[in-house]
Design an enzyme around this catalytic site. Structure first.
Site, PDB file in Angstrom:
ATOM      1  N   SER A 141       0.823  -1.210   0.000  1.00 26.53           N
ATOM      2  CA  SER A 141       0.000   0.000   0.000  1.00 26.53           C
ATOM      3  C   SER A 141       0.853   1.256   0.000  1.00 26.53           C
ATOM      4  O   SER A 141       0.347   2.370   0.013  1.00 26.53           O
ATOM      5  CB  SER A 141      -0.932   0.008   1.218  1.00 26.53           C
ATOM      6  OG  SER A 141      -0.194  -0.180   2.415  1.00 26.53           O
ATOM      7  N   HIS A 196     -40.959  22.236 -10.318  1.00 24.06           N
ATOM      8  CA  HIS A 196     -41.080  21.340 -11.494  1.00 24.06           C
ATOM      9  C   HIS A 196     -40.398  21.936 -12.733  1.00 24.06           C
ATOM     10  O   HIS A 196     -40.800  21.660 -13.862  1.00 24.06           O
ATOM     11  CB  HIS A 196     -42.547  21.037 -11.833  1.00 24.06           C
ATOM     12  CG  HIS A 196     -43.370  20.665 -10.645  1.00 24.06           C
ATOM     13  ND1 HIS A 196     -43.499  19.371 -10.214  1.00 24.06           N
ATOM     14  CD2 HIS A 196     -44.084  21.433  -9.786  1.00 24.06           C
ATOM     15  CE1 HIS A 196     -44.276  19.344  -9.134  1.00 24.06           C
ATOM     16  NE2 HIS A 196     -44.635  20.595  -8.849  1.00 24.06           N
ATOM     17  N   SER A 245     -14.581  25.882 -27.272  1.00 25.50           N
ATOM     18  CA  SER A 245     -14.648  24.621 -27.993  1.00 25.50           C
ATOM     19  C   SER A 245     -13.530  24.602 -29.024  1.00 25.50           C
ATOM     20  O   SER A 245     -13.148  25.643 -29.562  1.00 25.50           O
ATOM     21  CB  SER A 245     -16.017  24.515 -28.676  1.00 25.50           C
ATOM     22  OG  SER A 245     -15.927  23.674 -29.802  1.00 25.50           O
ATOM     23  N   LYS A 251     -18.519  29.122 -29.013  1.00 24.74           N
ATOM     24  CA  LYS A 251     -18.892  28.540 -27.717  1.00 24.74           C
ATOM     25  C   LYS A 251     -18.052  28.964 -26.525  1.00 24.74           C
ATOM     26  O   LYS A 251     -16.866  29.210 -26.631  1.00 24.74           O
ATOM     27  CB  LYS A 251     -18.849  27.008 -27.818  1.00 24.74           C
ATOM     28  CG  LYS A 251     -19.974  26.482 -28.668  1.00 24.74           C
ATOM     29  CD  LYS A 251     -20.160  25.018 -28.461  1.00 24.74           C
ATOM     30  CE  LYS A 251     -20.790  24.733 -27.127  1.00 24.74           C
ATOM     31  NZ  LYS A 251     -20.858  23.303 -26.866  1.00 24.74           N
ATOM     32  N   ASN A 260     -17.930  27.275 -22.737  1.00 29.29           N
ATOM     33  CA  ASN A 260     -18.508  26.130 -22.024  1.00 29.29           C
ATOM     34  C   ASN A 260     -18.371  26.238 -20.504  1.00 29.29           C
ATOM     35  O   ASN A 260     -17.350  26.685 -20.003  1.00 29.29           O
ATOM     36  CB  ASN A 260     -17.827  24.840 -22.485  1.00 29.29           C
ATOM     37  CG  ASN A 260     -18.133  24.538 -23.940  1.00 29.29           C
ATOM     38  OD1 ASN A 260     -19.200  24.898 -24.441  1.00 29.29           O
ATOM     39  ND2 ASN A 260     -17.198  23.919 -24.621  1.00 29.29           N
ATOM     40  N   GLU A 281     -19.747  21.692 -14.780  1.00 24.49           N
ATOM     41  CA  GLU A 281     -19.938  20.348 -15.361  1.00 24.49           C
ATOM     42  C   GLU A 281     -19.010  19.331 -14.692  1.00 24.49           C
ATOM     43  O   GLU A 281     -19.408  18.200 -14.400  1.00 24.49           O
ATOM     44  CB  GLU A 281     -19.677  20.378 -16.866  1.00 24.49           C
ATOM     45  CG  GLU A 281     -20.792  21.040 -17.642  1.00 24.49           C
ATOM     46  CD  GLU A 281     -20.469  21.127 -19.126  1.00 24.49           C
ATOM     47  OE1 GLU A 281     -21.257  20.627 -19.931  1.00 24.49           O
ATOM     48  OE2 GLU A 281     -19.421  21.708 -19.471  1.00 24.49           O
ATOM     49  N   TYR A 311      -9.243  -6.798  12.794  1.00 24.08           N
ATOM     50  CA  TYR A 311      -8.612  -6.247  11.594  1.00 24.08           C
ATOM     51  C   TYR A 311      -8.587  -7.307  10.494  1.00 24.08           C
ATOM     52  O   TYR A 311      -8.309  -8.481  10.741  1.00 24.08           O
ATOM     53  CB  TYR A 311      -7.171  -5.785  11.891  1.00 24.08           C
ATOM     54  CG  TYR A 311      -6.485  -5.273  10.634  1.00 24.08           C
ATOM     55  CD1 TYR A 311      -6.629  -3.956  10.228  1.00 24.08           C
ATOM     56  CD2 TYR A 311      -5.747  -6.132   9.819  1.00 24.08           C
ATOM     57  CE1 TYR A 311      -6.046  -3.492   9.058  1.00 24.08           C
ATOM     58  CE2 TYR A 311      -5.154  -5.681   8.647  1.00 24.08           C
ATOM     59  CZ  TYR A 311      -5.308  -4.357   8.270  1.00 24.08           C
ATOM     60  OH  TYR A 311      -4.746  -3.910   7.106  1.00 24.08           O
ATOM     61  N   GLN A 317      -7.271  -2.207   4.277  1.00 24.04           N
ATOM     62  CA  GLN A 317      -6.288  -1.409   3.531  1.00 24.04           C
ATOM     63  C   GLN A 317      -6.973  -0.657   2.382  1.00 24.04           C
ATOM     64  O   GLN A 317      -6.480   0.365   1.926  1.00 24.04           O
ATOM     65  CB  GLN A 317      -5.186  -2.330   2.996  1.00 24.04           C
ATOM     66  CG  GLN A 317      -4.097  -1.628   2.224  1.00 24.04           C
ATOM     67  CD  GLN A 317      -2.858  -2.494   2.069  1.00 24.04           C
ATOM     68  OE1 GLN A 317      -2.124  -2.715   3.021  1.00 24.04           O
ATOM     69  NE2 GLN A 317      -2.640  -3.018   0.881  1.00 24.04           N
ATOM     70  N   LYS A 377      -8.289   3.343   2.226  1.00 25.25           N
ATOM     71  CA  LYS A 377      -7.490   4.556   2.059  1.00 25.25           C
ATOM     72  C   LYS A 377      -7.711   5.281   0.750  1.00 25.25           C
ATOM     73  O   LYS A 377      -7.933   6.496   0.732  1.00 25.25           O
ATOM     74  CB  LYS A 377      -6.014   4.243   2.252  1.00 25.25           C
ATOM     75  CG  LYS A 377      -5.671   4.196   3.703  1.00 25.25           C
ATOM     76  CD  LYS A 377      -4.405   3.467   3.981  1.00 25.25           C
ATOM     77  CE  LYS A 377      -4.546   2.715   5.277  1.00 25.25           C
ATOM     78  NZ  LYS A 377      -5.535   1.612   5.248  1.00 25.25           N
TER      79      LYS A 377
HETATM   80  N1  ARG Z   1      -1.167  -1.347   5.168  1.00 24.59           N
HETATM   81  C1  ARG Z   1      -2.097  -1.832   6.142  1.00 24.59           C
HETATM   82  C2  ARG Z   1      -3.443  -1.108   6.002  1.00 24.59           C
HETATM   83  O1  ARG Z   1      -3.491  -0.171   5.307  1.00 24.59           O
HETATM   84  C3  ARG Z   1      -1.551  -1.580   7.507  1.00 24.59           C
HETATM   85  C4  ARG Z   1      -2.016  -2.550   8.518  1.00 24.59           C
HETATM   86  C5  ARG Z   1      -1.458  -3.868   8.221  1.00 24.59           C
HETATM   87  N2  ARG Z   1      -1.700  -4.794   9.251  1.00 24.59           N
HETATM   88  C6  ARG Z   1      -1.447  -6.091   9.095  1.00 24.59           C
HETATM   89  N3  ARG Z   1      -1.688  -6.838  10.093  1.00 24.59           N
HETATM   90  N4  ARG Z   1      -1.036  -6.565   7.965  1.00 24.59           N
HETATM   91  O2  ARG Z   1      -4.433  -1.481   6.570  1.00 24.59           O
END
Ligand code: ARG
Length: 472
Positions: A32, A165, A286, A292, A294, A299, A326, A331, A334
């Site tokens: 990640s 409306h 355009s 034009k 725009n 948009e 967990y 992951q 994010k």
């Molecule tokens: N890169 C992981 C995440 O974004 C961090 C946590 C990883 N934990 C693990 N036990 N592998 O969630």
């Protein structure tokens, strides 16, 4: 201290238990670092607080703490100078930082992760990140509200057709129309403040899932990091992402509001409406049709709304099947979160600029527009009702008047007093004044209505709200 950045990728932090190296494609799939590097400053802050706590509780020595803190700050400056660029082999930002720390500080770097897991660590980082972002977004919302107030102040007496409306309904003060968006933004600002409270809880010290055998001080790290409280259940602490869902939900609502405004501006800028012109600062041409101009900005805002909704959906689906505690699925939170934040901030900024210097209301055309329709018909009925005619009867009479006027190609002000009187004897010559657009607007002086007096009060109340610290 070793100040050289690593030349060779090292073995995985966790690799002793394994006999063979990770398949390169799986290594990439698993990593990640490509996106969670975004969290690095928060990771350094969280690690700093953790190191201090370890020393306070006697788990490490004061000298070790100082070495760790110095190493973390060195990583921060390397990162800020663009010198810290961990590759895929680092897996994630947490391991990348720990690895670099150990290079810098030596073996003491390996002590940082005592009484901590990446599970509580990543939860901490994500909350610190989001807390910061929410503060920035709330500031942006305030700027958006200020622009709306400024525009509203200029346009209290500018009239604009009001629609239901998408049919002409009753004329409005343009300021009243703009202030509707101010109110939405106010709710958005308040809602984010509420979400912030649930973001601001520390999971640090929950460990991998069950807490830790070390005598840690969770209150201390929470206070160091500015968290208001700590999670009371370690399983919940490491696996809760409600705060991320709530944020995406609030972000989606802000996008709904920005998208509605965008849709209106796009319509207003069309030749059919012709209510605004777009300034050269915010409109584009355009490549083939030279005439034009725009409305790309609204948009794009309207278009980007979909991806923020998508991230909300992605997070909800991500969470719904997760057993305690967990799971690596987490992951995936994010990129959804980061893209929602980036998209929202970009859209808020663009819309604020657009309102500030990108559109101009064509007041004369607006004035003509409100005088060229039957949007004063309710006022004729109200006129009769105020003179004792039951409203439903008055409504039917005006319906007839609209029908005959339409057939004759006339508008209501074109009817002669004789024609009015023929319709009902209660009509007097003051009917003309009663149905003039400006009067039609001014007369709607009920609380929250479009009457100029009400609108001025609403603008003042808005200014007062922005001036108070709590802003509620
Ligand atoms: N890169 C992981 C995440 O974004 C961090 C946590 C990883 N934990 C693990 N036990 N592998 O969630």
């Amino acid at each position: 201290m070793n100040n050289q950045l690593p030349q060779q990728p090292e073995a995985k932090t966790w690799s002793q238990r394994f006999e063979r190296a990770l398949h390169p494609a799986i290594e990439e799939f698993n990593a990640s670092i490509g996106f969670d590097i975004e969290l690095i400053e928060y990771d350094l802050n969280g690690s700093g607080a953790h190191a201090k706590m370890l020393a306070r509780t006697g788990i490490i020595s004061a000298a070790e703490k100082s070495q760790l803190l110095a190493g973390l700050e060195q990583i921060r400056s390397e990162y800020r100078q663009g010198k810290f660029q961990p590759g895929i082999d680092a897996e994630d930002v947490h391991l990348a930082v720990e690895r670099r720390l150990t290079e810098i500080a030596g073996d003491v770097g390996k002590k940082l992760h005592t009484a901590r897991s990446r599970n509580d660590q990543v939860g901490t980082d994500t909350r610190l990140y989001l807390r910061d972002q929410i503060e920035q977004i709330r500031t942006q919302l305030r700027q958006f509200q200020e622009v709306l107030l400024d525009l509203a102040e200029v346009h209290v007496e500018t009239l604009i057709p009001g629609y239901t409306h998408l049919q002409r309904a009753q004329p409005l003060s343009l300021a009243h129309h703009l202030m509707a968006y101010f109110e939405m933004a106010q709710r958005d600002w308040e809602r984010l403040g509420d979400v912030w409270k649930r973001v601001n809880i520390s999971p640090l010290g929950c460990g991998a899932l069950a807490g830790t055998t070390f005598p840690i001080d969770r209150q201390y790290t929470a206070e160091e990091l500015g968290f208001a409280s700590v999670y009371g259940n370690s399983l919940d602490g490491v696996s809760d992402r409600d705060f991320a869902v709530e944020f995406c939900c609030s972000a989606s609502l802000i996008m709904v509001h920005l998208s509605r405004l965008s849709e209106e501006i796009i319509l207003w800028a069309s030749r059919e409406f012709g209510f605004v012109t777009l300034s050269d600062r915010c409109a584009t041409g355009s490549s083939i049709m030279p005439q034009k101009k725009n409305p790309d900005v609204p948009e794009l805002v309207r278009g980007k709304t979909g991806r923020v909704f998508g991230h909300l959906q992605a997070l909800l689906v991500l969470m719904k099947g997760l057993p305690m505690a967990y799971n690596k699925d987490l992951q995936e939170d994010k990129e959804a979160l980061f893209d929602s934040v980036k998209t929202l901030k970009a859209c808020l900024q663009a819309m604020t600029i657009l309102l500030r210097e990108g559109i101009e209301f064509r007041t004369e055309r607006l004035e003509k527009a409100v005088a060229s329709d039957f949007s004063n018909a309710t006022d004729v009925a109200d006129y009769l009702a105020a003179r004792g005619v039951p409203f439903r009867e008055a409504y039917n009479l005006v319906g007839k008047a609209v029908k005959t006027s339409l057939a004759a190609g006339k508008l209501l002000p074109d009817l002669s007093l004789e024609e009015w009187k023929a319709l009902h004897p209660a009509f007097e010559s003051d009917i003309y004044q009663a149905i003039a657009p400006r009067q039609v607007v001014a007369a709607r002086n009920s609380y929250g209505g479009t009457g100029f007096e009400q609108v001025r009060k609403a603008i003042q109340a808005g200014r007062d709200r922005l001036a108070t610290v709590s802003g509620g």
